[in-house]
Design an enzyme around this catalytic site. Structure first.
Site, PDB file in Angstrom:
ATOM      1  CE  LYS A   1      -0.860  26.504 -54.069  1.00  0.00           C
ATOM      2  NZ  LYS A   1      -1.441  25.154 -53.999  1.00  0.00           N
TER       3      LYS A   1
ATOM      4  NE  ARG B   1       0.994  18.263 -46.231  1.00  0.00           N
ATOM      5  CZ  ARG B   1       0.357  17.438 -47.063  1.00  0.00           C
ATOM      6  NH1 ARG B   1       0.668  16.147 -47.120  1.00  0.00           N
ATOM      7  NH2 ARG B   1      -0.606  17.894 -47.846  1.00  0.00           N
TER       8      ARG B   1
HETATM    9  N1  BES Z   1      -2.918  25.874 -49.646  1.00  0.00           N
HETATM   10  C1  BES Z   1      -2.995  24.662 -50.360  1.00  0.00           C
HETATM   11  C2  BES Z   1      -4.333  23.957 -50.240  1.00  0.00           C
HETATM   12  C3  BES Z   1      -5.548  24.685 -50.776  1.00  0.00           C
HETATM   13  C4  BES Z   1      -6.127  24.269 -51.935  1.00  0.00           C
HETATM   14  C5  BES Z   1      -6.128  25.705 -50.076  1.00  0.00           C
HETATM   15  C6  BES Z   1      -7.266  24.888 -52.404  1.00  0.00           C
HETATM   16  C7  BES Z   1      -7.267  26.334 -50.545  1.00  0.00           C
HETATM   17  C8  BES Z   1      -7.840  25.912 -51.708  1.00  0.00           C
HETATM   18  C9  BES Z   1      -1.916  23.694 -49.862  1.00  0.00           C
HETATM   19  O1  BES Z   1      -0.760  24.291 -49.382  1.00  0.00           O
HETATM   20  C10 BES Z   1      -1.527  22.839 -50.999  1.00  0.00           C
HETATM   21  O2  BES Z   1      -0.985  23.342 -51.921  1.00  0.00           O
HETATM   22  N2  BES Z   1      -1.829  21.546 -50.905  1.00  0.00           N
HETATM   23  C11 BES Z   1      -1.519  20.633 -51.917  1.00  0.00           C
HETATM   24  C12 BES Z   1      -0.889  19.423 -51.288  1.00  0.00           C
HETATM   25  C13 BES Z   1      -0.327  18.465 -52.272  1.00  0.00           C
HETATM   26  C14 BES Z   1       0.911  19.057 -52.919  1.00  0.00           C
HETATM   27  C15 BES Z   1       0.018  17.170 -51.562  1.00  0.00           C
HETATM   28  C16 BES Z   1      -2.805  20.266 -52.631  1.00  0.00           C
HETATM   29  O3  BES Z   1      -3.824  20.115 -51.967  1.00  0.00           O
HETATM   30  O4  BES Z   1      -2.791  20.162 -53.846  1.00  0.00           O
HETATM   31 MN    MN Z   2       0.668  24.667 -50.896  1.00  0.00          MN
END
Ligand code: BES
Ligand code: MN
Ligand code: ZN
Length: 501
Positions: A283, A357
């Site tokens: 990230k 997931r």
């Molecule tokens: N934990 C994150 C999602 C999240 C985003 C939680 C903002 C709380 C606040 C999740 O694991 C994630 O990183 N999701 C990605 C998925 C993508 C790579 C398909 C996302 O939402 O960007």
């Molecule tokens: Mn994630």
């Protein structure tokens, strides 16, 4: 916080502060319509002491608006706090919950450690519902996230006493009040976990906290780690954990009420990522610290289980929390890797940041293997859900309308806001893989729905609800009734859904 419910005339209540609710009775919407605040009490002494300030127009009884009077004439209370519920026609028990929280959060920084809260006398809010809401709101308001501050002033309220004129039958109000205490404390149990930083709350520590809570409230608990993941062939769950120095925790709690040997078994599955760096699909640095709360879905399940154990509904419940870090490392999984889930399905990893997931896939399969007939999961799963619904509603998905309806009905009691979002074959199409059965991301568009479709592959035909709480697990802006920080979202709704069986 000590709590009590008592029935008395208000004039004689010996307290630092007496909080009394008010509504705006103005129904005219014209530009010249003035607010018409009215106290929700028949108590003459309170009405007399607040008469002048009400007549002044300074207090409009807007939602969570507050006005403080010192040394109110004719009352033994040292202070009288008026708390607004907003428009009379819209006054609900949810407003009472917030008003109680707001009153608690009003007194805390002022060093006032005890207060009395008068339940509203208004036809649209039944006394038991008001008593329950007041207890819940008081605990929610009392929580502060400043655990590790050296200058932490422990301003916790010591005594919150709820007062009302004596009803003909006190039994229902007393039972509802006792429930409200359990629910408020359970929501705060969840918030305490969510608030912990990743270095203090590793998957192992989350497992220990869950087991300790379970033994306190009489739940069966098992906490497993790496070996068990391999034994169960949880290739999806393990793929997230393999790059972390911290071992995963597979937390299993069971609620088995005496005498209940048939009927549904509810499976509560939570995402417990104690820190989500994104893994190799790292990230960006900005806001990454927030990803300590990526275990909020799992913590919500633990809070719900605590409340279930104490409120004893007549239905069997199993909870599975899949706890792991998601870290980059030489051993971490890579984009392009193919993993085999516990169910046997193969998953092409497109983005290691779509890890929630993966752990849930195996959590859902395991819940089914343990006998769950109905599934509910909660996860801070997608940024896409936050884009769709903002920090106003959490997302809810379901493969079964009847099961969803039960959840929707539960929302009326919990007061939490969820909005149903779509599943569908077109979304399922978006996560088909060239090399395996499915891939772990479906591209940019419809990200909340493709994530839900991914989970549905593992829920299969079992009636299932998925809660995406990414936007709601953390309160970004403090509200009068709740501090900035972990919200404890979904605990109350999951509990009510369970109780509806
Ligand atoms: N934990 C994150 C999602 C999240 C985003 C939680 C903002 C709380 C606040 C999740 O694991 C994630 O990183 N999701 C990605 C998925 C993508 C790579 C398909 C996302 O939402 O960007
Ligand atoms: Mn994630
Ligand atoms: Zn995540």
């Amino acid at each position: 916080m000590r709590t009590e419910l008592s029935f008395a005339n208000f004039a004689g209540i010996d307290t630092e502060l007496l909080a009394v609710l008010a509504v705006d009775t103005q129904t005219d919407k014209g530009p010249d319509a003035k607010p018409a605040p009215a106290l929700l009490t028949s108590d003459e002494s309170v009405k007399t002491s607040a008469a002048a300030v009400l007549a002044s127009g300074e207090f409009k009884a807007g939602a969570n608006e507050m006005l403080l009077l010192h040394a109110p004439a004719g009352l033994k209370a040292r202070r009288l706090l008026l708390v607004g519920l907003g428009k009379q026609a819209k006054a609900t028990a949810h407003g009472v919950r917030n008003a109680a929280g707001a009153a608690v959060r009003f007194v805390k920084p002022r060093g006032i450690r005890s207060l009395a809260f008068a339940l509203p006398e208004i036809e649209s809010i039944a006394l038991p519902a008001a008593a329950r809401a007041a207890a819940e709101g008081a605990f929610v308001g009392d929580f502060d996230p400043d655990t590790y501050r050296s200058d932490r002033k422990d301003l916790s309220v010591q005594s919150f006493s709820v007062v009302a004129p004596a009803p003909a039958d006190q039994t229902a109000a007393r039972a509802a009040f006792a429930e409200g205490i359990v629910i408020g404390e359970s929501q705060n149990f969840t918030r305490t976990l969510v608030n912990e930083p990743g270095n203090k709350l590793t998957p192992t520590v989350l497992g220990e906290r869950a087991a300790k809570m379970a033994s306190e409230v009489g739940l069966k608990a098992e906490v497993y780690s790496t070996e068990k993941l391999h034994e169960l062939k949880m290739g999806a769950f393990w793929s997230v954990s393999q790059g972390s120095a911290e071992p995963p925790a597979l937390i299993v709690l069971r609620y088995e009420p005496e005498g209940v040997t048939d009927g549904p078994v509810l499976g509560l599955v939570g995402k417990g990522i104690t820190f989500d760096s994104g893994g190799i699909s790292l990230k960006p640095g900005e806001n990454m610290e927030k990803m300590k709360y990526d275990m909020a879905g799992g913590a919500a399940m633990l809070g719900a289980m605590r409340a279930i154990a104490l409120l004893k509904p007549k239905v069997r419940v199993i909870s599975i929390v899949c706890a792991s870090e998601n870290m980059p490392d030489g051993k971490a999984q890579k984009p392009g890797d193919v993993q085999t889930a516990m169910s046997g399905k193969t998953i092409e990893i497109i983005n290691t940041d779509a890890e929630g997931r993966l752990v849930l896939a195996d959590g859902l399969s395991y819940a089914k293997q343990l006998g769950a007939t109905h599934l509910i999961d909660a996860a801070t799963l997608t940024g896409a859900c936050v884009v769709a619904l903002g920090m106003i509603n959490a997302g809810v998905f379901s493969n079964d309308d009847a099961t969803y309806e039960k959840f929707n009905t539960a929302l009326a009691t919990s007061g939490e806001k969820f909005w149903r979002l779509p599943l569908g074959d077109e979304y399922a199409e978006m996560i088909k893989s060239d090399i395996g059965d499915i891939k772990n991301t479906g591209g940019r568009w419809g990200g909340a729905s493709t994530a839900a479709e991914f989970l549905k592959v593992f829920a299969e035909d079992t009636p299932w609800i998925h809660l995406d709480i990414a936007g709601m697990a953390w309160v970004e802006n403090a509200q009068p009734y709740i501090a900035k920080g972990p919200s404890g979202i979904a605990v109350r709704s999951i509990l009510e859904w369970v109780r509806s069986f």
